[in-house]
Design a protein around this motif. Structure first.
Motif, short mmCIF file in Angstrom:
data_model
loop_
_atom_site.label_atom_id
_atom_site.label_comp_id
_atom_site.label_asym_id
_atom_site.label_seq_id
_atom_site.Cartn_x
_atom_site.Cartn_y
_atom_site.Cartn_z
N LEU A 154 9.38 -8.39 -9.51
CA LEU A 154 10.45 -7.69 -10.22
C LEU A 154 10.53 -8.13 -11.69
O LEU A 154 10.69 -7.32 -12.59
N GLN A 155 10.36 -9.42 -11.89
CA GLN A 155 10.39 -9.97 -13.25
C GLN A 155 9.31 -9.31 -14.11
O GLN A 155 9.57 -8.87 -15.22
N ILE B 111 7.39 -5.06 -18.06
CA ILE B 111 6.60 -3.84 -18.30
C ILE B 111 7.51 -2.69 -18.72
O ILE B 111 7.25 -1.98 -19.69
N ALA B 112 8.64 -2.53 -18.00
CA ALA B 112 9.55 -1.43 -18.29
C ALA B 112 10.18 -1.57 -19.67
O ALA B 112 10.48 -0.58 -20.33
N ALA B 113 10.38 -2.82 -20.10
CA ALA B 113 11.00 -3.04 -21.41
C ALA B 113 10.08 -2.55 -22.52
O ALA B 113 10.53 -2.12 -23.57
N ASP C 88 7.43 -0.18 -22.05
CA ASP C 88 6.92 1.17 -21.88
C ASP C 88 8.02 2.09 -21.36
O ASP C 88 8.46 1.98 -20.22
N PRO C 89 8.48 3.03 -22.21
CA PRO C 89 9.59 3.90 -21.80
C PRO C 89 9.22 4.86 -20.67
O PRO C 89 10.10 5.47 -20.06
N GLN C 90 7.91 4.99 -20.40
CA GLN C 90 7.52 5.89 -19.31
C GLN C 90 7.56 5.20 -17.94
O GLN C 90 7.30 5.82 -16.92
N VAL C 91 7.85 3.91 -17.98
CA VAL C 91 7.90 3.15 -16.72
C VAL C 91 9.32 3.11 -16.19
O VAL C 91 10.27 2.85 -16.92
N LYS C 92 9.46 3.38 -14.92
CA LYS C 92 10.76 3.26 -14.25
C LYS C 92 10.60 2.33 -13.07
O LYS C 92 9.54 2.26 -12.48
N ILE D 87 15.82 0.66 -13.28
CA ILE D 87 15.48 0.35 -14.67
C ILE D 87 14.75 1.55 -15.27
O ILE D 87 13.87 2.13 -14.64
N GLY D 88 15.11 1.92 -16.48
CA GLY D 88 14.38 2.97 -17.19
C GLY D 88 14.85 4.37 -16.86
O GLY D 88 14.30 5.34 -17.37
#
Ligand code: UDP
Ligand code: MG
Length: 313
Positions: free
Chosen positions: A50-51, A56-58, A60-64, A307-308
């Motif tokens: 999860l960390q 990664i999500a922080a 890349d805006p395409q990552v949820k 997230i995201g």
């Protein structure tokens, strides 16, 4: 521009997370004719998965990221990802890079050519134990003999689904989910795409024997009433035997002196019938257990963190 969703179930995958993201990202960048979203479902991992996903999500805006409150299992994780995707088509792929992300491009091509479900069919499987290969091989053949639908041989959960097929699949809210069977059941234009399954990139399998057996049970009980019918057949055959036994007992009583020696026969009969009764009850119990869990109408999973996703999504 069409939107492509990619759903990745992850359970204790800290060793592969970054590599997996990188390769998926590269492949999706290559598909420049599409917008994409990459949805990672953290299935209650106890390691740093999860960390890493947060990091990664922080970037890349395409990552949820969907994070479960505990481990709900692979099939449920897939369902959650698909529930929470917006794509015109969605691809499900394992996190461990056994299914090469590059195949996604071929799946998308087949989709553009009209297929509504494109499923990966394993051609070669490297780095799998002989037991897994053998059990998988016979399992798929066995389930197809029993099942009410034709579940394609040698396929896993690596597949692309068009929005129509996806919505049909998501309409099935049963608790015990054997996703590949349910997708086969949905129908539509389905196409097999052969690919070579690679060894796991890192880490160990998250499917110990116990989880494999549970999946197999879900597949058989979810798609077939043959075990129930088997109970009836066994019960019927036993009744015939029991009837013959009664005739013999009467004969022995009336025409011979050998009644006391009948003890052996009596014991065998009691044990036999007792055993069969328990077996049949067990099979019926399996189905009743399923009725019970369906009737509770529990949510399939509990998301503890998203997230995201924008507000209201
Ligand atoms: N997985 C999951 N929840 C589980 C078990 C597995 O989300 O309870 C994920 C796992 O992280 C991987 C995929 O399901 O992305 C397939 O698992 P694995 O590769 O361990 O299975 P195998 O390929 O050995 O059958
Ligand atoms: Mg794997």
């Amino acid at each position: 521009m069409k939107l492509l969703s990619v759903v990745v179930p992850c359970y204790n995958e800290e060793e592969v997370m970054l590599a997996s993201y990188e390769r998926l990202h590269t492949v999706l960048q290559g598909l420049s004719a599409y917008r994409h979203e990459l949805i990672f479902v953290n299935d209650g991992s106890r390691d740093r998965t999860l960390q890493l996903l947060r990091e990664i999500a922080a970037k890349d805006p395409q990552v949820k990221v969907l994070s479960f409150s505990r481990n709900f299992g692979h099939q449920i994780a897939i369902t959650a990802g698909l529930d929470n995707c917006k794509g015109d088509a969605a691809v499900v792929i394992d996190a461990d890079l056994q299914d090469p992300p590059e195949v996604i491009a071929e799946m998308v091509k087949a989709w553009e050519e009209g297929a509504e479900v494109v499923y990966g069919k394993r051609h070669v499987r490297e780095g799998e134990s002989a037991f897994k290969l053998l059990s998988a091989k016979y399992f798929y053949r066995f389930i197809n003999r029993l099942a009410d639908v034709d579940i394609p041989l040698d396929t896993g959960d690596f597949r692309l689904m068009d929005r129509r097929a996806l919505d049909a699949f998501l309409g099935m809210r049963e608790q015990h989910r054997f996703v590949r069977g349910m997708v086969a059941w949905v129908g539509f234009r389905q196409l097999a795409l052969e690919y070579d399954r690679e060894p796991r990139f890192a880490g160990v399998t998250k499917y110990p024997l116990k989880k494999m057996l549970r999946l197999a049970t879900d597949a058989i009980l979810g798609f077939s009433n043959v075990p129930l019918r088997l109970a009836t057949i066994i019960g019927f055959l036993t009744s015939i035997l029991a009837f013959a036994g009664i005739l013999y007992t009467l004969y022995a009583k009336l025409f011979t002196e050998a009644t006391v020696q009948g003890w052996t026969f009596l014991m065998i009969a009691i044990l036999f019938i007792g055993g069969i009764t328990l077996l049949v009850l067990g099979i019926i119990g399996e189905y009743i257990g399923r009725i019970y869990s369906e009737i509770k109408r529990r949510p399939l999973y509990i998301v503890s963190e998203k997230i995201g996703y924008g507000s209201g999504e």
